[in-house]
Design a protein around this motif. Structure first.
Motif, mmCIF file in Angstrom:
data_model
loop_
_atom_site.group_PDB
_atom_site.id
_atom_site.type_symbol
_atom_site.label_atom_id
_atom_site.label_comp_id
_atom_site.label_asym_id
_atom_site.label_seq_id
_atom_site.Cartn_x
_atom_site.Cartn_y
_atom_site.Cartn_z
ATOM 1 N N SER A 127 0.824 -1.215 0.000
ATOM 2 C CA SER A 127 0.000 0.000 0.000
ATOM 3 C C SER A 127 0.854 1.259 0.000
ATOM 4 N N LEU A 128 0.210 2.372 -0.354
ATOM 5 C CA LEU A 128 0.894 3.670 -0.372
ATOM 6 C C LEU A 128 1.347 4.057 1.027
ATOM 7 N N ARG A 129 0.536 3.744 2.027
ATOM 8 C CA ARG A 129 0.885 4.112 3.408
ATOM 9 C C ARG A 129 2.219 3.493 3.819
ATOM 10 N N ARG A 134 8.805 5.943 4.282
ATOM 11 C CA ARG A 134 10.177 6.244 3.843
ATOM 12 C C ARG A 134 11.204 5.280 4.435
ATOM 13 N N GLN A 135 10.962 3.989 4.219
ATOM 14 C CA GLN A 135 11.912 2.975 4.680
ATOM 15 C C GLN A 135 12.809 2.496 3.532
ATOM 16 N N THR A 136 13.115 3.416 2.618
ATOM 17 C CA THR A 136 13.854 3.038 1.413
ATOM 18 C C THR A 136 15.207 2.412 1.737
#
Length: 247
Positions: A127-129, A134-136
Motif C-alpha cells: 500500500s501507499l501508506r 520512507r523505509q527506502t
C-alpha cells in the motif's frame, strides 16, 4: 525495524524453515526448465565423483607406501605408478569441483535473480501508506542481505551439507572395512559431537546476528531518509541532529 525492547528474538519455526526449503527447491528444480534441471543432475553427478575421488586419494597414497616394501623388481615401477595415480586423483577431485561450480552457476544465479524479483514485485504491490513511511534505505539493505543470504544458503545446502554427509558415510564404510567398527564409532562420535556443538553455538549466536542486522537496517534507513530529504535538513539546519540519529 529496531529490535524488541525486551531483547527477545523470535526463533524460526520448523514450518517456516521447511517453507524456506520449499521455496529454495522450487527455484533449484524449476518446472518446465529441462536445461536447468539437466544442469542440476550433472552437477550432482560431478559432486559425487569429486567426493569419491577425494576419499580414494589417501587409499592410493597408502598403496604407494606399501609398494615400497615389495621385491626389488617392483620397488620402482609400482610406487611411481601409484604416486602418479595419487596425483591424478587429487587433480580430478579439484577439477570435478570446478566444473560442477561452472555448470551449476546459471541455476543458482537464476534462482537468486528470481527471488530478488519476487521481493521487488511484492514491494510494489504494498500500500501507499507503507511506502510513505520512507523505509527506502532499510528495504534496500534487506533486499541486498536477503539476496546474499539466499546465495549462501543455496551453496551451503547443495554443496556442503549433503556432500559432507555423503563423505562421512564413505569414510565410515572404508574405516569399517579396512580396520574395525570401533574406528567408525569413534569417527562418527566425534562428528556427531561437533555437529551438536555447532548447532548449539549457532542457535545461541543468532540472536546477536539478528540484533546486528536490525541495527544495520535501521542505520541505513535513517541515512537514506536523511539524504533523500537533504533540502529539508538544510532548511532547518538539522545536520548535527541527523548525524546523531545515524550515530
Amino acid at each position: 525495524m529496531s529490535p524488541p525492547d525486551n531483547g527477545h528474538v523470535p526463533k524460526l519455526s520448523p514450518s517456516r524453515t521447511w517453507a524456506v526449503v520449499g521455496i529454495l527447491g522450487r527455484h533449484l528444480w524449476p518446472i518446465g526448465e529441462t536445461g536447468l534441471r539437466s544442469r542440476v543432475v550433472v552437477a550432482m553427478v560431478l559432486l559425487v565423483l569429486a567426493k569419491v575421488t577425494n576419499v580414494y586419494v589417501p587409499i592410493l597414497y597408502k598403496h604407494a607406501v606399501d609398494a615400497l616394501g615389495e621385491p626389488v623388481a617392483q620397488a620402482v615401477a609400482v610406487p611411481i605408478a601409484l604416486i602418479v595415480a595419487y596425483g591424478v586423483a587429487r587433480v580430478l577431485a579439484q577439477a570435478f569441483g570446478e566444473v560442477r561450480d561452472a555448470i551449476f552457476a546459471p541455476v543458482s544465479q537464476r534462482a537468486i535473480r528470481n527471488l530478488a524479483l519476487e521481493v521487488f514485485r511484492h514491494l510494489h504491490a504494498l500500500s501507499l501508506r507503507y511506502h510513505l513511511e520512507r523505509q527506502t534505505g532499510g528495504l534496500s539493505r534487506v533486499i541486498e542481505r536477503g539476496t546474499q543470504g539466499m546465495e549462501f544458503l543455496i551453496r551451503f545446502t547443495t554443496f556442503n551439507i549433503l556432500p559432507t554427509l555423503f563423505e562421512i558415510v564413505l569414510v565410515s564404510g572404508i574405516l569399517w572395512s579396512l580396520y574395525d567398527w570401533r574406528f567408525t564409532a569413534v569417527t562418527l562420535g566425534a562428528v556427531t559431537a561437533y555437529i551438536v556443538f555447532s548447532i548449539t553455538l549457532s542457535e545461541w549466536r543468532i540472536k546477536f546476528v539478528r540484533r546486528m542486522n536490525d541495527a544495520d537496517t535501521d542505520a541505513n534507513a535513517k541515512a537514506i531518509d536523511s539524504l533523500l530529504n537533504y533540502e529539508t535538513v538544510k532548511y532547518f539546519g538539522n545536520e548535527a541532529h541527523e548525524g546523531r540519529r545515524f550515530d
